[in-house]
Design a protein around this motif. Structure first.
Motif, PDB file in Angstrom:
ATOM      1  N   ASP A  73      11.326 -23.691 -48.976  1.00  0.00           N
ATOM      2  CA  ASP A  73      12.406 -24.325 -49.725  1.00  0.00           C
ATOM      3  C   ASP A  73      13.357 -24.973 -48.728  1.00  0.00           C
ATOM      4  N   PRO A  74      13.585 -26.282 -48.847  1.00  0.00           N
ATOM      5  CA  PRO A  74      14.486 -26.953 -47.911  1.00  0.00           C
ATOM      6  C   PRO A  74      15.921 -26.444 -48.065  1.00  0.00           C
ATOM      7  N   PRO A  75      16.587 -26.149 -46.958  1.00  0.00           N
ATOM      8  CA  PRO A  75      17.987 -25.729 -47.073  1.00  0.00           C
ATOM      9  C   PRO A  75      18.858 -26.903 -47.519  1.00  0.00           C
ATOM     10  N   ALA A  76      19.837 -26.593 -48.352  1.00  0.00           N
ATOM     11  CA  ALA A  76      20.763 -27.620 -48.819  1.00  0.00           C
ATOM     12  C   ALA A  76      21.804 -27.904 -47.740  1.00  0.00           C
ATOM     13  N   ALA A  77      22.380 -29.061 -47.814  1.00  0.00           N
ATOM     14  CA  ALA A  77      23.474 -29.408 -46.905  1.00  0.00           C
ATOM     15  C   ALA A  77      24.707 -28.599 -47.280  1.00  0.00           C
ATOM     16  N   ALA A  78      25.526 -28.321 -46.299  1.00  0.00           N
ATOM     17  CA  ALA A  78      26.813 -27.673 -46.548  1.00  0.00           C
ATOM     18  C   ALA A  78      27.754 -28.692 -47.185  1.00  0.00           C
ATOM     19  N   ALA A  79      28.777 -28.205 -47.827  1.00  0.00           N
ATOM     20  CA  ALA A  79      29.760 -29.108 -48.425  1.00  0.00           C
ATOM     21  C   ALA A  79      30.508 -29.894 -47.352  1.00  0.00           C
ATOM     22  N   GLY A  80      30.649 -29.316 -46.180  1.00  0.00           N
ATOM     23  CA  GLY A  80      31.323 -29.979 -45.064  1.00  0.00           C
ATOM     24  C   GLY A  80      30.967 -29.281 -43.771  1.00  0.00           C
ATOM     25  N   TYR A  81      31.231 -29.943 -42.663  1.00  0.00           N
ATOM     26  CA  TYR A  81      30.922 -29.414 -41.341  1.00  0.00           C
ATOM     27  C   TYR A  81      32.140 -29.556 -40.451  1.00  0.00           C
ATOM     28  N   ALA A  82      32.390 -28.542 -39.641  1.00  0.00           N
ATOM     29  CA  ALA A  82      33.478 -28.606 -38.669  1.00  0.00           C
ATOM     30  C   ALA A  82      33.005 -29.473 -37.503  1.00  0.00           C
ATOM     31  N   LEU A  83      33.786 -30.459 -37.166  1.00  0.00           N
ATOM     32  CA  LEU A  83      33.428 -31.359 -36.073  1.00  0.00           C
ATOM     33  C   LEU A  83      34.011 -30.837 -34.766  1.00  0.00           C
ATOM     34  N   PRO A  84      33.423 -31.207 -33.630  1.00  0.00           N
ATOM     35  CA  PRO A  84      33.859 -30.652 -32.346  1.00  0.00           C
ATOM     36  C   PRO A  84      35.181 -31.213 -31.836  1.00  0.00           C
TER      37      PRO A  84
END
Length: 189
Positions: A73-84
């Protein structure tokens, strides 16, 4: 328990795991390029960033299909990602794009190792494309893209930390205490 090998001698569980990590990195790249494109606005880099974003969307979709083909099962994308780091202009947008491509190259190098046949060929092509874009955005290339053993500590492009040129990639780090996306180097919000 003995490992079951695929018809090409590769461990299907290792390939599935590496493909899932590549998909997670592509989810993060699609998100990151959206941020980079918005920060670049209509500047000179905007068209190139938009083209790279489209390429990552296509790879993301292909990886999801591959995971299903492998029985996962492909993992879903997160609602958002913390950028560096904060992305506010063309310079920081290109620095983020360079960081994204460096992280994507690393997971594709892992996928090349874990897969065989057509899947390995596609992973190698994706690795090459990420390395070319990373070199373009960084302004210089690395000898072995995606292979951490040969990377200079502190900078995926091989520059020493704090080189004083104002480039954001030398200081790029995920926020402390934030869980990271496998292979992508960015945390989930």
């Amino acid at each position: 328990m003995a490992r079951r090998m695929g018809t090409d001698g590769m461990d299907p569980n290792a390939e599935l795991s590496a493909t899932r990590a590549a998909l997670a990195a592509e989810h993060a790249a699609v998100y990151g390029y959206g941020v980079a494109g918005a920060a670049a606005g209509d500047g000179g880099a905007a068209g190139d960033l938009r083209q790279a974003w489209s390429g990552h969307r296509a790879r993301r979709d292909a990886l999801a299909r591959r995971i299903r083909d492998l029985g996962g099962d492909p993992p879903a994308a997160a609602a958002g990602y913390a950028l560096p780091f904060e992305v506010t202009d063309d310079s920081s947008a290109l620095a983020l794009a360079a960081e994204l491509e460096t992280k994507v190259a690393a997971v594709y190098a892992d996928l090349v190792r874990a897969s065989g046949g057509d899947a390995r060929r596609e992973a190698a092509i994706a690795l090459r494309e990420a390395a070319v874009l990373a070199a373009r955005w960084h302004g210089r290339a690395v000898a072995f893209p995606g292979v951490a053993e040969y990377a200079v500590p502190g900078d995926p492009a091989g520059r020493p930390e704090g080189d004083g040129d104002g480039n954001h990639t030398a200081q790029a780090r995920p926020p402390a205490g934030v869980a990271t996306v496998p292979g992508a180097g960015f945390g989930q919000d």
